[in-house]
Design an enzyme around this catalytic site. Structure first.
Site, PDB file in Angstrom:
ATOM      1  N   HIS A 194      29.378  19.669  25.781  1.00  0.00           N
ATOM      2  CA  HIS A 194      28.582  18.839  25.916  1.00  0.00           C
ATOM      3  C   HIS A 194      28.757  17.842  25.648  1.00  0.00           C
ATOM      4  CE1 HIS A 194      24.243  20.853  25.134  1.00  0.00           C
ATOM      5  NE2 HIS A 194      24.064  20.834  25.713  1.00  0.00           N
ATOM      6  N   GLU A 436      31.938  37.796  44.806  1.00  0.00           N
ATOM      7  CA  GLU A 436      32.417  36.758  43.679  1.00  0.00           C
ATOM      8  C   GLU A 436      32.917  38.091  42.456  1.00  0.00           C
ATOM      9  OE1 GLU A 436      30.104  33.880  40.805  1.00  0.00           O
ATOM     10  OE2 GLU A 436      28.899  34.987  41.153  1.00  0.00           O
ATOM     11  N   ASP A 460      35.317  33.281  39.511  1.00  0.00           N
ATOM     12  CA  ASP A 460      34.796  34.094  39.041  1.00  0.00           C
ATOM     13  C   ASP A 460      35.457  35.592  39.753  1.00  0.00           C
ATOM     14  OD1 ASP A 460      33.168  34.202  37.163  1.00  0.00           O
ATOM     15  OD2 ASP A 460      31.363  32.981  38.159  1.00  0.00           O
ATOM     16  N   CYS A 507      32.511  28.270  47.228  1.00  0.00           N
ATOM     17  CA  CYS A 507      32.557  27.250  46.268  1.00  0.00           C
ATOM     18  C   CYS A 507      32.929  27.750  45.177  1.00  0.00           C
ATOM     19  CB  CYS A 507      31.195  27.556  46.064  1.00  0.00           C
ATOM     20  SG  CYS A 507      30.664  29.335  45.863  1.00  0.00           S
TER      21      CYS A 507
HETATM   22  C1  PEP Z   1      32.213  30.628  41.072  1.00  0.00           C
HETATM   23  O1  PEP Z   1      32.439  31.767  40.514  1.00  0.00           O
HETATM   24  O2  PEP Z   1      33.693  30.413  41.995  1.00  0.00           O
HETATM   25  C2  PEP Z   1      31.486  29.876  41.730  1.00  0.00           C
HETATM   26  C3  PEP Z   1      31.147  28.878  41.873  1.00  0.00           C
HETATM   27  O3  PEP Z   1      30.639  30.192  40.654  1.00  0.00           O
HETATM   28  P1  PEP Z   1      30.502  29.519  38.588  1.00  0.00           P
HETATM   29  O4  PEP Z   1      31.743  28.966  38.165  1.00  0.00           O
HETATM   30  O5  PEP Z   1      28.971  29.079  38.509  1.00  0.00           O
HETATM   31  O6  PEP Z   1      30.443  30.697  37.775  1.00  0.00           O
HETATM   32 MG    MG Z   2      30.926  32.614  39.478  1.00  0.00          MG
END
Ligand code: PEP
Ligand code: MG
Length: 567
Positions: A194, A436, A460, A507
């Site tokens: 946090h 992912e 991931d 992403c």
């Molecule tokens: C990812 O796995 O790239 C992703 C965007 O999701 P998170 O980082 O929330 O697992």
């Molecule tokens: Mg992810």
């Protein structure tokens, strides 16, 4: 001059004199009271708890300005109001005639033991909050209402200070960030604590994991803190100070330069348009997304609505959040990812079982399908909020088409139930899957029959392809997004999705890294979703890159089985 290196968890550069403060372990002597003092001792304990509750409320009311920050500190209130705390301490005062201080110390010992058994990193990090809040109550009982940590800040009212601490609680960061604190060097901590989350939200540079810092740094040393690289320079020389000053100047010059691109759409030098979306964790980040003139939200990590509370977010609460975001973004796309709990993001309220391999366990869509009631609450909130904007839903951790078809069935049930109850909603919602897990890459044709769009989660995908835990420092060298297997996975996904006219975004964090951009453009991705802070730097890289050249680089890299940064 000496340089030490830790883990950067909150970006920025701080220049200042340091204050070294080592938190004393809570020292309380074993002491008993006379039986006739029991009632008064219980009263003293209750008063100390009330005092601390008042202080925390004061921090919330006077020092914090947004809901997420307030929510983080609210965990202290939950600890103080925990009926178990009251019950156990009062029992020890009653039955053993211990002083309230000593009873609290024993209670903390008990908590320490149960935290020590936890393998879950997220939960074990919550221990420092228990330790902090109990120490504060003991301070009140000892008649020391000015907590020792507060004194460190209060005694140093002028100057630019960088604090060197074992750890700092989120409440202390919140209380002191507007004052003299320019940054923090911490022995403990991690990116998901946090303290790190709140520091990032407040824009304070922080480096953690500086295990040996008390041997290296003395109070009064002059420090340079680099929240981008994790470097801490102790007693810097003139040349290094000059270098850091010029980094700061260069940063503000570059930012001013980047700001000039704010109204230009992201297009490669030879004209291919690449929409830039943002990843957000909390509702308040939408303001930055709008300020940066991004094209939409490509990933809202909704699990943060579930973490750090002792109840589940109900449909109405979720609806309000999704509606606010959708309304603010007007007709721009808002991709809401259903909660990706599990792994290192645990919500106590979902009664998650402890797992030996949490990242390979009941995470993301697996948890949603296991607990359809919680999932349905979220889906209904999304369908209702979809009246107010352009919402799309995306599922995390998809490993086979079955999970998508089961999830779609649940969406259909939700639509039917909303219709039956005459609840206003918009049933036309696009459905996407995160790619992912390597298995999803190879099922893309089947997934494309059910999904409208895909987003590759490389954070991931890298860990699951290369078998390298994304939060384990010891395997960092194996966690390599530049591994040729990752380039191939991205290219297979895009080529197959395009056969079905399905767009693909990225992403994962690589989308925020300008060095990676040519390789992503050359892999034919349709859009990017990135950290709001990186929008302009990534846009600049796109403007400077030719799509035809990027394609050629990727073609060569694929042929040579290499995945290199473009020179
Ligand atoms: C990812 O796995 O790239 C992703 C965007 O999701 P998170 O980082 O929330 O697992
Ligand atoms: Mg992810």
């Amino acid at each position: 001059m000496k340089t030490i290196k830790g883990i950067p968890v909150s970006e920025g550069i701080a220049i200042g004199r340091d204050i070294v403060y080592r938190k004393e372990k809570i020292k309380v002597k074993k002491k008993k009271i006379n039986p006739d003092q029991v009632k008064a001792e219980i009263e003293r304990f209750n008063q100390a708890i009330s005092k601390e509750l008042k202080e925390i409320q004061d921090i919330i009311d006077n020092y914090l300005h947004n809901e997420k920050e307030k929510e983080l500190i609210s965990s202290y209130i939950l600890i103080l109001k925990d009926p178990l705390l009251e019950e156990k301490v009062i029992k020890m005062i009653n039955e053993s005639n211990y002083t309230a201080q000593y009873a609290l110390k024993l209670y903390l010992q008990e908590i320490t033991e149960s935290f020590a058994k936890m393998t879950n990193k997220y939960l074990s990090e919550r221990f420092s909050e228990y330790e902090d809040v109990i120490a504060r109550v003991i301070d009140h009982l000892n008649g020391n209402d000015n907590h020792s940590e507060d004194e460190v800040f209060n005694n140093n009212k002028e100057g630019d200070y960088i604090y060197v601490l074992d750890d700092i609680s989120p409440s202390q960061v919140a209380k002191h960030y507007q004052g003299i604190a320019k940054g923090f060097c911490l022995a403990k901590g991690s990116k998901t604590s946090h303290t790190a989350i709140i520091s990032r939200a407040l824009g304070l540079p922080v480096v953690v994991g500086l295990e040996n810092l008390f041997n290296e740094i003395q109070t009064g040393d002059e420090l340079l803190l680099n929240g981008h690289t994790g470097e801490v320079v102790i007693n810097y020389d003139k040349a290094t100070l000059k270098k850091y000053r010029s980094i700061l100047e260069e940063e503000s010059r570059q930012n001013a330069e980047l700001e000039k691109t704010i109204n230009i759409p992201a297009r490669t030098a030879d004209g291919k348009k690449i929409p830039l979306y943002c990843n957000i964790e909390i509702e308040q980040e939408v303001d930055t997304v709008i300020r940066k003139k991004a094209d939409g939200i490509g990933l809202f990590r909704t699990e943060y609505l579930f973490i750090d509370r002792d109840d589940l977010p109900q449909e109405e609460e979720q609806f309000q959040v999704y509606r606010n975001i959708a309304e603010k973004m007007k007709d721009k796309p808002v991709i809401i990812r259903t909660y990706d709990l599990g792994g290192d993001k645990i919500a106590g309220t979902t009664k998650h079982k402890q797992e030996n391999n949490p990242f390979l366990g009941c995470r993301g869509i697996r948890l949603s399908l296991k607990k359809p009631q919680i999932f349905k609450t979220q889906i209904k909130a999304l369908l209702r909020a979809n009246i107010h904007g352009n919402i799309m839903v995306m599922f995390p951790m998809i490993s086979s088409p079955d999970e998508v078809s089961e999830s779609i069935k649940i969406i259909e049930i939700c639509k039917e139930e909303l219709k039956q109850n005459k609840t206003e909603h918009n049933p036309n919602i696009k459905i996407g899957a995160m790619i992912e897990i390597p298995a999803a890459v190879f099922c893309i044709a089947e997934l494309a029959k059910m999904c409208d769009f895909f987003s590759i989660g490389t954070n991931d995908l890298v860990q699951y392809t290369l078998a390298a835990d994304r939060i384990n420092k010891d395997v960092e060298r194996y966690y390599n997004p530049y591994h040729p297997a990752i380039l191939k996975m991205i290219n297979i996904t895009v080529a197959n999705a395009h056969r079905f006219n399905r767009p693909v975004s990225i992403c994962g964090e690589i989308a925020s890294d300008p060095d990676f951009i040519p390789l992503l453009l050359g892999s034919d991705i349709d859009s990017l979703s990135l950290n709001p802070a990186s929008v302009l730097a990534v846009k600049k890289k796109i403007l400077d890159t030719r799509y035809d050249e990027a394609k050629e680089t990727v073609r060569k890299n694929m042929k040579n089985n290499a995945f290199k940064k473009q020179d």
